[in-house]
Scaffold this motif. Structure first.
Motif, short mmCIF file in Angstrom:
data_model
loop_
_atom_site.label_atom_id
_atom_site.label_comp_id
_atom_site.label_asym_id
_atom_site.label_seq_id
_atom_site.Cartn_x
_atom_site.Cartn_y
_atom_site.Cartn_z
N ASN A 21 92.64 42.45 -17.66
CA ASN A 21 94.03 42.26 -18.09
C ASN A 21 94.70 43.53 -18.57
O ASN A 21 95.92 43.56 -18.73
N GLY A 22 93.91 44.57 -18.81
CA GLY A 22 94.45 45.80 -19.37
C GLY A 22 94.33 45.81 -20.88
O GLY A 22 94.33 44.75 -21.52
N TYR A 23 94.19 47.00 -21.45
CA TYR A 23 94.06 47.13 -22.90
C TYR A 23 95.31 46.62 -23.61
O TYR A 23 95.23 45.86 -24.57
N GLU A 24 96.48 47.04 -23.14
CA GLU A 24 97.73 46.71 -23.81
C GLU A 24 97.98 45.20 -23.84
O GLU A 24 98.55 44.68 -24.81
N HIS A 25 97.56 44.50 -22.80
CA HIS A 25 97.84 43.07 -22.70
C HIS A 25 96.68 42.19 -23.17
O HIS A 25 96.67 40.98 -22.90
N THR A 26 95.71 42.78 -23.85
CA THR A 26 94.61 42.01 -24.43
C THR A 26 94.74 42.05 -25.95
O THR A 26 94.81 43.12 -26.55
N SER A 27 94.79 40.88 -26.57
CA SER A 27 94.97 40.78 -28.02
C SER A 27 93.65 40.46 -28.72
O SER A 27 92.67 40.06 -28.07
N PHE A 28 93.64 40.60 -30.03
CA PHE A 28 92.50 40.15 -30.82
C PHE A 28 92.22 38.69 -30.51
O PHE A 28 91.07 38.28 -30.35
N ALA A 29 93.29 37.89 -30.46
CA ALA A 29 93.14 36.45 -30.23
C ALA A 29 92.48 36.18 -28.88
O ALA A 29 91.64 35.28 -28.77
N ASP A 30 92.83 36.95 -27.86
CA ASP A 30 92.23 36.77 -26.53
C ASP A 30 90.72 36.96 -26.59
O ASP A 30 89.95 36.20 -26.01
N ILE A 31 90.30 38.01 -27.29
CA ILE A 31 88.87 38.32 -27.38
C ILE A 31 88.14 37.27 -28.21
O ILE A 31 87.08 36.78 -27.82
N ALA A 32 88.72 36.91 -29.35
CA ALA A 32 88.11 35.90 -30.22
C ALA A 32 88.01 34.56 -29.50
O ALA A 32 86.99 33.87 -29.58
N ASP A 33 89.07 34.20 -28.78
CA ASP A 33 89.07 32.91 -28.06
C ASP A 33 88.02 32.90 -26.95
O ASP A 33 87.41 31.87 -26.68
N ALA A 34 87.83 34.04 -26.31
CA ALA A 34 86.83 34.11 -25.23
C ALA A 34 85.43 33.88 -25.77
O ALA A 34 84.56 33.37 -25.05
N LEU A 35 85.20 34.21 -27.03
CA LEU A 35 83.88 34.06 -27.64
C LEU A 35 83.75 32.82 -28.51
O LEU A 35 82.66 32.49 -28.97
N HIS A 36 84.89 32.16 -28.75
CA HIS A 36 84.91 30.96 -29.62
C HIS A 36 84.37 31.29 -31.01
O HIS A 36 83.52 30.58 -31.56
N ILE A 37 84.84 32.40 -31.57
CA ILE A 37 84.44 32.76 -32.93
C ILE A 37 85.67 32.78 -33.83
O ILE A 37 86.81 32.91 -33.35
N SER A 38 85.46 32.68 -35.13
CA SER A 38 86.56 32.67 -36.08
C SER A 38 87.17 34.05 -36.22
O SER A 38 86.50 35.07 -35.96
N ARG A 39 88.42 34.09 -36.64
CA ARG A 39 89.07 35.38 -36.86
C ARG A 39 88.35 36.18 -37.96
O ARG A 39 88.24 37.40 -37.88
N GLY A 40 87.87 35.46 -39.00
CA GLY A 40 87.17 36.12 -40.09
C GLY A 40 85.92 36.82 -39.59
O GLY A 40 85.63 37.96 -39.98
N ASN A 41 85.17 36.15 -38.74
CA ASN A 41 83.96 36.73 -38.17
C ASN A 41 84.31 37.94 -37.32
O ASN A 41 83.62 38.96 -37.33
N PHE A 42 85.41 37.83 -36.60
CA PHE A 42 85.88 38.92 -35.74
C PHE A 42 86.26 40.13 -36.58
O PHE A 42 85.81 41.26 -36.32
N TYR A 43 87.07 39.93 -37.61
CA TYR A 43 87.56 41.04 -38.42
C TYR A 43 86.48 41.67 -39.27
O TYR A 43 86.63 42.81 -39.73
N TYR A 44 85.37 40.97 -39.45
CA TYR A 44 84.25 41.56 -40.17
C TYR A 44 83.70 42.77 -39.41
O TYR A 44 83.24 43.74 -40.01
N HIS A 45 83.75 42.70 -38.09
CA HIS A 45 83.19 43.76 -37.25
C HIS A 45 84.22 44.80 -36.84
O HIS A 45 83.89 45.99 -36.73
N PHE A 46 85.45 44.38 -36.59
CA PHE A 46 86.49 45.30 -36.12
C PHE A 46 87.80 44.99 -36.82
O PHE A 46 88.27 43.86 -36.80
N LYS A 47 88.40 46.03 -37.39
CA LYS A 47 89.67 45.86 -38.11
C LYS A 47 90.87 46.09 -37.21
O LYS A 47 91.96 45.57 -37.47
N THR A 48 90.71 46.91 -36.16
CA THR A 48 91.82 47.21 -35.26
C THR A 48 91.35 47.14 -33.81
O THR A 48 90.16 47.26 -33.52
N LYS A 49 92.31 47.00 -32.92
CA LYS A 49 91.98 46.98 -31.49
C LYS A 49 91.50 48.35 -31.02
O LYS A 49 90.67 48.45 -30.12
N ASP A 50 92.01 49.40 -31.65
CA ASP A 50 91.56 50.75 -31.30
C ASP A 50 90.07 50.94 -31.62
O ASP A 50 89.36 51.66 -30.91
#
Length: 203
Positions: A21-50
Motif C-alpha cells: 500500500n505504500g508507507y504514506e498510505h499505511t496507518s498504525f490502525a492498518d498494521i494493528a488491525d492486520a495483527l488483531h492486537i490492541s492499540r496499547g500493545n502496539f504503542y508499547y513497541h512503537f511510538k511512531t510510524k517512523d
C-alpha cells in the motif's frame, strides 16, 4: 504473544503493508488491525510510524545480507551468483507484477516524500550494488565492475516497473531470459559450461 514475538510480528506486517500500500498510505490502525492486537500493545513497541519504518528497513537489510551470504555459499562461481540475483525476479514475479520491486518502490517513495529515512532505504540498493560489483570483479571485469552492477540493477528495476504497470508476468520471464543471454555473452559462455560441469559432478 510475548513481547519479542509481538514486535517481530508488527515489523513483518508493516513490511508487507508498506510494500503493498505504500508507507504514506499505511496507518498504525492498518498494521494493528492486520495483527488483531490492541492499540496499547502496539504503542508499547512503537511510538511512531517512523520507528516502524526504521525497524522494517533494518529487517530488510538483515534479510538481504543473509540471502547474499547464502548465494555466496551455494553458488560455485560468480556468474552463477549473478544469475541468482537475476532469477530472483522469477521467484517473486507474482508480487512484482502487482506491486513492483520492494526495494525500488520504498526508495522511490522515500525520495518523493523527501523523508529522513531516504538514505537508509537506499542502503538496500547499495548492498546489491556492492555485492554485484564484487561478483563482476571476480569475473575479471574489475575496471567495469561497478558500471556493470549498476547496469544490472537499473535493468531489473525497469523490468519490475513495467511488469507492474502492465501486470505482465510473461514480460518478466522474457526479460530474465534476455539478461541471462547478456550474462552469457559477458562471460564468453563460460557460465553455461560451469553449470553443465556442476550438474555432471552432482550425478
Amino acid at each position: 504473544m510475548n513481547d519479542p514475538t509481538t514486535r517481530d510480528a508488527i515489523v513483518d506486517a508493516a513490511d508487507r503493508l508498506f510494500y503493498e500500500n505504500g508507507y504514506e498510505h499505511t496507518s498504525f490502525a492498518d498494521i494493528a488491525d492486520a495483527l488483531h492486537i490492541s492499540r496499547g500493545n502496539f504503542y508499547y513497541h512503537f511510538k511512531t510510524k517512523d520507528e516502524i519504518l526504521t525497524a522494517v528497513i533494518d529487517a530488510r537489510l538483515s534479510h538481504t545480507d543473509k540471502v547474499l551470504a547464502r548465494w555466496e555459499a551455494e553458488a560455485q562461481n560468480p556468474a552463477e551468483r549473478i544469475r541468482r540475483f537475476i532469477h530472483m525476479m522469477i521467484a517473486n514475479r507474482a508480487d512484482i507484477k502487482r506491486y513492483g520491486c520492494p526495494v525500488g518502490t520504498l526508495s522511490a517513495e522515500m525520495a518523493k516524500l523527501d523523508h529522513a529515512a531516504r538514505g537508509e532505504a537506499n542502503k538496500l540498493f547499495a548492498l546489491f550494488r556492492t555485492w554485484l560489483g564484487r561478483q563482476f570483479k571476480a569475473l575479471g571485469h574489475g575496471a567495469d565492475a561497478d558500471r556493470l552492477a549498476m547496469h544490472l540493477l537499473a535493468r531489473s528495476q525497469g523490468v519490475a516497473t513495467l511488469a507492474s504497470a502492465f501486470r505482465d508476468e510473461q514480460f518478466i520471464k522474457q526479460e530474465v531470459a534476455l539478461m541471462d543471454e547478456w550474462l552469457e555473452k559477458l562471460t564468453g559462455g563460460s557460465s553455461r559450461h560451469q553449470r553443465r560441469a556442476g550438474r555432471k559432478a552432482a550425478h
